[in-house]
Motif scaffolding. Structure first.
Motif, PDB file in Angstrom:
ATOM      1  N   ARG A  68      82.781  28.556 -58.060  1.00 17.47           N
ATOM      2  CA  ARG A  68      83.648  27.474 -58.534  1.00 17.47           C
ATOM      3  C   ARG A  68      85.025  27.534 -57.854  1.00 17.47           C
ATOM      4  O   ARG A  68      85.546  26.521 -57.390  1.00 17.47           O
ATOM      5  CB  ARG A  68      83.805  27.564 -60.042  1.00 17.47           C
ATOM      6  CG  ARG A  68      84.633  26.450 -60.641  1.00 17.47           C
ATOM      7  CD  ARG A  68      84.639  26.555 -62.149  1.00 17.47           C
ATOM      8  NE  ARG A  68      83.322  26.287 -62.676  1.00 17.47           N
ATOM      9  CZ  ARG A  68      82.971  25.140 -63.253  1.00 17.47           C
ATOM     10  NH1 ARG A  68      83.853  24.192 -63.403  1.00 17.47           N
ATOM     11  NH2 ARG A  68      81.756  24.961 -63.692  1.00 17.47           N
ATOM     12  N   ASP A  69      85.613  28.740 -57.762  1.00 19.13           N
ATOM     13  CA  ASP A  69      86.908  28.888 -57.096  1.00 19.13           C
ATOM     14  C   ASP A  69      86.807  28.554 -55.606  1.00 19.13           C
ATOM     15  O   ASP A  69      87.720  27.978 -55.025  1.00 19.13           O
ATOM     16  CB  ASP A  69      87.455  30.293 -57.283  1.00 19.13           C
ATOM     17  CG  ASP A  69      87.895  30.564 -58.705  1.00 19.13           C
ATOM     18  OD1 ASP A  69      88.114  29.587 -59.469  1.00 19.13           O
ATOM     19  OD2 ASP A  69      88.009  31.754 -59.072  1.00 19.13           O
ATOM     20  N   ARG A 108      86.787  24.838 -55.262  1.00 26.75           N
ATOM     21  CA  ARG A 108      88.128  24.306 -55.501  1.00 26.75           C
ATOM     22  C   ARG A 108      89.040  24.519 -54.309  1.00 26.75           C
ATOM     23  O   ARG A 108      89.848  23.668 -53.975  1.00 26.75           O
ATOM     24  CB  ARG A 108      88.739  24.955 -56.747  1.00 26.75           C
ATOM     25  CG  ARG A 108      88.196  24.399 -58.030  1.00 26.75           C
ATOM     26  CD  ARG A 108      88.952  24.926 -59.214  1.00 26.75           C
ATOM     27  NE  ARG A 108      88.316  24.474 -60.446  1.00 26.75           N
ATOM     28  CZ  ARG A 108      88.101  25.233 -61.484  1.00 26.75           C
ATOM     29  NH1 ARG A 108      88.505  26.479 -61.498  1.00 26.75           N
ATOM     30  NH2 ARG A 108      87.512  24.753 -62.542  1.00 26.75           N
ATOM     31  N   GLN A 109      88.906  25.688 -53.656  1.00 26.43           N
ATOM     32  CA  GLN A 109      89.721  25.971 -52.489  1.00 26.43           C
ATOM     33  C   GLN A 109      89.400  24.990 -51.362  1.00 26.43           C
ATOM     34  O   GLN A 109      90.253  24.650 -50.557  1.00 26.43           O
ATOM     35  CB  GLN A 109      89.504  27.405 -52.021  1.00 26.43           C
ATOM     36  CG  GLN A 109      90.367  27.768 -50.836  1.00 26.43           C
ATOM     37  CD  GLN A 109      90.063  29.166 -50.315  1.00 26.43           C
ATOM     38  OE1 GLN A 109      89.082  29.773 -50.669  1.00 26.43           O
ATOM     39  NE2 GLN A 109      90.951  29.645 -49.462  1.00 26.43           N
ATOM     40  N   PRO A 132      87.409  18.953 -56.555  1.00 29.13           N
ATOM     41  CA  PRO A 132      88.044  19.125 -57.859  1.00 29.13           C
ATOM     42  C   PRO A 132      87.103  19.519 -58.979  1.00 29.13           C
ATOM     43  O   PRO A 132      87.487  20.221 -59.894  1.00 29.13           O
ATOM     44  CB  PRO A 132      88.674  17.766 -58.137  1.00 29.13           C
ATOM     45  CG  PRO A 132      87.915  16.817 -57.303  1.00 29.13           C
ATOM     46  CD  PRO A 132      87.450  17.576 -56.108  1.00 29.13           C
ATOM     47  N   CYS A 133      85.833  19.090 -58.927  1.00 28.07           N
ATOM     48  CA  CYS A 133      84.935  19.387 -60.043  1.00 28.07           C
ATOM     49  C   CYS A 133      84.544  20.866 -60.018  1.00 28.07           C
ATOM     50  O   CYS A 133      84.386  21.482 -61.062  1.00 28.07           O
ATOM     51  CB  CYS A 133      83.690  18.511 -59.995  1.00 28.07           C
ATOM     52  SG  CYS A 133      82.681  18.757 -58.524  1.00 28.07           S
ATOM     53  N   GLY A 134      84.369  21.445 -58.853  1.00 25.44           N
ATOM     54  CA  GLY A 134      84.043  22.852 -58.752  1.00 25.44           C
ATOM     55  C   GLY A 134      82.744  23.225 -59.419  1.00 25.44           C
ATOM     56  O   GLY A 134      82.597  24.327 -59.920  1.00 25.44           O
ATOM     57  N   SER A 135      81.792  22.331 -59.439  1.00 25.96           N
ATOM     58  CA  SER A 135      80.516  22.676 -60.062  1.00 25.96           C
ATOM     59  C   SER A 135      79.378  22.542 -59.084  1.00 25.96           C
ATOM     60  O   SER A 135      79.489  22.103 -58.012  1.00 25.96           O
ATOM     61  CB  SER A 135      80.266  21.817 -61.277  1.00 25.96           C
ATOM     62  OG  SER A 135      80.347  20.452 -60.946  1.00 25.96           O
TER      63      SER A 135
END
Length: 114
Positions: free
Chosen positions: A102-103, A106-107, A111-114
């Protein structure tokens, strides 16, 4: 007449275990990158997301040899096997950032990170 009612209790069905993915950066000498990639592909639950050559000026090791950064996608409990295989291929490997999937997303700007 007495009536005895009973219910057999079966253990509750457990939810299937969800695999937790991690992302690991490994930096190795460029000449050893191919051997490291082949060794890592033999690991169960390891995928290579990216292999990028690094310029000499950013070398952190004693020699100024060109380096390559491998970004690995790991499943549960595979870090020990990955570390063993990397160090078996090259004594000059460096383990970098270790983050959740997830991180990592995001990096990359998701934005959802899923």
């Amino acid at each position: 007449m007495a009536y005895a009612a009973y219910k057999e209790f079966a253990q509750a069905a457990t939810a299937p275990r969800r695999t937790v993915f991690q992302v690991l950066d490994v930096t190795v000498p460029l000449v050893d990158a191919h051997a490291v990639r082949r060794a890592l592909l033999a690991c169960d639950g390891v995928d290579i997301l990216r292999c990028e050559p690094l310029p000499r000026s950013g070398a952190a090791c004693a020699s100024a040899a060109p380096r390559a950064r491998l970004t690995l996608h790991l499943a549960d409990c595979s870090f020990e096997e990955v570390a063993h295989r990397v160090l078996a291929c090259t004594p000059d490997g460096e383990f970098g950032r270790f983050a959740s999937w997830r991180d990592h997303l995001r990096q990359l700007g998701m934005p959802c990170g899923s």
